[in-house]
Each structure stands twice: as structure tokens, then as C-alpha cells.
Scaffold this motif. Sequence first.
Motif, PDB file in Angstrom:
ATOM      1  N   ASN A 137       0.819  -1.214   0.000  1.00 60.19           N
ATOM      2  CA  ASN A 137       0.000   0.000   0.000  1.00 60.19           C
ATOM      3  C   ASN A 137       0.848   1.257   0.000  1.00 60.19           C
ATOM      4  N   HIS A 140       0.815   4.151  -2.863  1.00 63.82           N
ATOM      5  CA  HIS A 140       0.551   5.544  -2.506  1.00 63.82           C
ATOM      6  C   HIS A 140       1.658   6.448  -3.042  1.00 63.82           C
ATOM      7  N   ASP A 194       1.149   6.866  -6.700  1.00 68.14           N
ATOM      8  CA  ASP A 194       0.003   7.717  -6.989  1.00 68.14           C
ATOM      9  C   ASP A 194       0.335   9.196  -6.831  1.00 68.14           C
ATOM     10  N   PHE A 241     -12.553  11.443  -5.312  1.00 64.18           N
ATOM     11  CA  PHE A 241     -12.174  10.099  -4.898  1.00 64.18           C
ATOM     12  C   PHE A 241     -10.699   9.827  -5.201  1.00 64.18           C
ATOM     13  N   HIS A 259      -7.070   9.377  -2.770  1.00 63.58           N
ATOM     14  CA  HIS A 259      -6.147   8.243  -2.864  1.00 63.58           C
ATOM     15  C   HIS A 259      -4.777   8.674  -3.388  1.00 63.58           C
ATOM     16  N   ASN A 319     -18.223   1.855 -10.320  1.00 64.67           N
ATOM     17  CA  ASN A 319     -17.794   1.995  -8.938  1.00 64.67           C
ATOM     18  C   ASN A 319     -16.445   2.710  -8.914  1.00 64.67           C
ATOM     19  N   PRO A 320     -16.310   3.804  -8.160  1.00 58.35           N
ATOM     20  CA  PRO A 320     -15.029   4.520  -8.130  1.00 58.35           C
ATOM     21  C   PRO A 320     -13.851   3.628  -7.749  1.00 58.35           C
ATOM     22  N   ARG A 321     -14.100   2.621  -6.905  1.00 56.68           N
ATOM     23  CA  ARG A 321     -13.016   1.724  -6.517  1.00 56.68           C
ATOM     24  C   ARG A 321     -12.570   0.852  -7.687  1.00 56.68           C
ATOM     25  N   GLU A 322     -13.523   0.475  -8.542  1.00 60.33           N
ATOM     26  CA  GLU A 322     -13.137  -0.288  -9.729  1.00 60.33           C
ATOM     27  C   GLU A 322     -12.329   0.586 -10.678  1.00 60.33           C
ATOM     28  N   LEU A 342     -10.440   3.068  -9.815  1.00 57.49           N
ATOM     29  CA  LEU A 342      -9.126   3.192  -9.187  1.00 57.49           C
ATOM     30  C   LEU A 342      -8.263   1.976  -9.485  1.00 57.49           C
ATOM     31  N   ALA A 343      -8.844   0.778  -9.386  1.00 51.94           N
ATOM     32  CA  ALA A 343      -8.088  -0.446  -9.655  1.00 51.94           C
ATOM     33  C   ALA A 343      -7.650  -0.507 -11.117  1.00 51.94           C
ATOM     34  N   ARG A 350      -4.742   1.945 -11.731  1.00 53.05           N
ATOM     35  CA  ARG A 350      -3.473   1.438 -11.218  1.00 53.05           C
ATOM     36  C   ARG A 350      -2.918   0.326 -12.096  1.00 53.05           C
TER      37      ARG A 350
END
Length: 247
Positions: free
Chosen positions: A2, A6, A9, A30, A34, A114-117, A119-120, A123
Amino acid sequence: MNAILHRMDLETRILIVDDDPGIRTLMSSFLDKHGFRTDTAGDPIEMRDLLARQSYDLIVLDVMMPREDGLSALRELQRNAGPPVIMLSAVGTDVDRIVGLELGADDYLAKPCNPRELLARIRTVLRRRRIDPSAASASAPKAEGDLLFSGWRMNVNLRTLNDPQGSPVILSDGEFRLLRAFVEHPRRVLTRDQLLDYARGEDSEHYDRAIDVQVSRLRRKLGGQGGQDLIRTVRNEGYMFAPIVER
């Protein structure tokens, strides 16, 4: 891990292009939380103004916008060797996905996402682009994860590809997965369903035509470096990776 993500990012600037101010604010907030640095544009015209003043590591680009659609903007980005692009579309049909991939998008998400998707996916695309191309050269000793074929060197651990002259060849995540499927199953006919399973996993949605598009894009990139005959079409059956592969 993590902490590494970070730190990566914090060094990354992303441009979000969408005509919906609410979506722009949601995504930007969002991603900012992150650790990314984000800018937003309401249409491709604003996008170009920002690109003229600032470089970006990735663009999140909506397909349907009033003054100019995202696919037209994607074509121009590809002509000018722009940053990687993740397309967003409220329609989300097979045709939209195929066209987006064919024009050079690195990934494609249906809205609302989904914002998390997102983000994935961001990355994943950035990890692919951030690999140091000089890490594997044709003249280097064979390293762990290397697959050698017809003078080419592919490292599945580093996710790199070098042509017979040692020059790096940049592939999208989908193109790299597809090439890996071919290289790990050489000199045998692979159907489209097999390629989908090998390259995207058994849980992926099945788009036979999308494999044809990806194979065509992969051939163009390999062909530009002398690899025109690496992937052969077997009529009514699928595709075959022709070279002998040394592991």
C-alpha cells in the motif's frame, strides 16, 4: 505494498474528461483522496487546452459528450501518441467496447462505475506503463520470467517486451495478456474462447469479436518491429503462435 502504491500515486497526474460536472467532481475527489493529482475538463476542447499546458499520465475519457464525442478525441490522442486512456460509456454495448479497444483505449468501463473499480483499473494501466523498458534487453542474460522467441524477449514478471534489436515495445494491458497467452501456448491452434479464458480469465465477459480486434492491434505493433508472421490465422478455428519459445 500500500505504501508503494501511494508513493506511485502521488507522482501521477490524471485528467478526467466528462460533460457531467457531478461525475467529474465525484471521480476527482475520490482519486484525490487516494493520492492522485487530478484535473477535469468538460469536453475534448477543454481537454486539448489542458494538454497544451500540462502533461498527464492517464486520461479518463467519456464517450458521449455534446460538442465532440470521446471516440473522436481518442483518435486524435492516438495520432499524437498521447497518454493511456480509460474510456467510460453510459451505453456500454459490445460495439462501444470493441470500437474503443480498436481505436487504442487501454481499458473500458460502463457507466455508472464503482469509483473503486476505476481506481483499480487506473493502477493496472499505470503499472503496465511505468515498467522500465531498459530492464530487459535482447542482449541481456536470460532472467527469471523471460520467454524468448525469434529474437524477441518477453518477461512475464516485469511485463516487458523487447524486439530483436533490444528496443522496448509498449503494449496495453490487454495486448500483453493476449501475447502472453500465445507465447505460453506456442505452435498450437487456440480458439477465441480459449484466448479469452487464457488472456482475461474465466470470469470475463465473452466478446469473440473483441479478441479479433486485440489480435489485429497486437499484430500491428509486432509487425512494426518485424514480427509480421508471429501470429497466424487458422481459418474457421482460431489463431496460432508460430515461433518456438525458449523458456
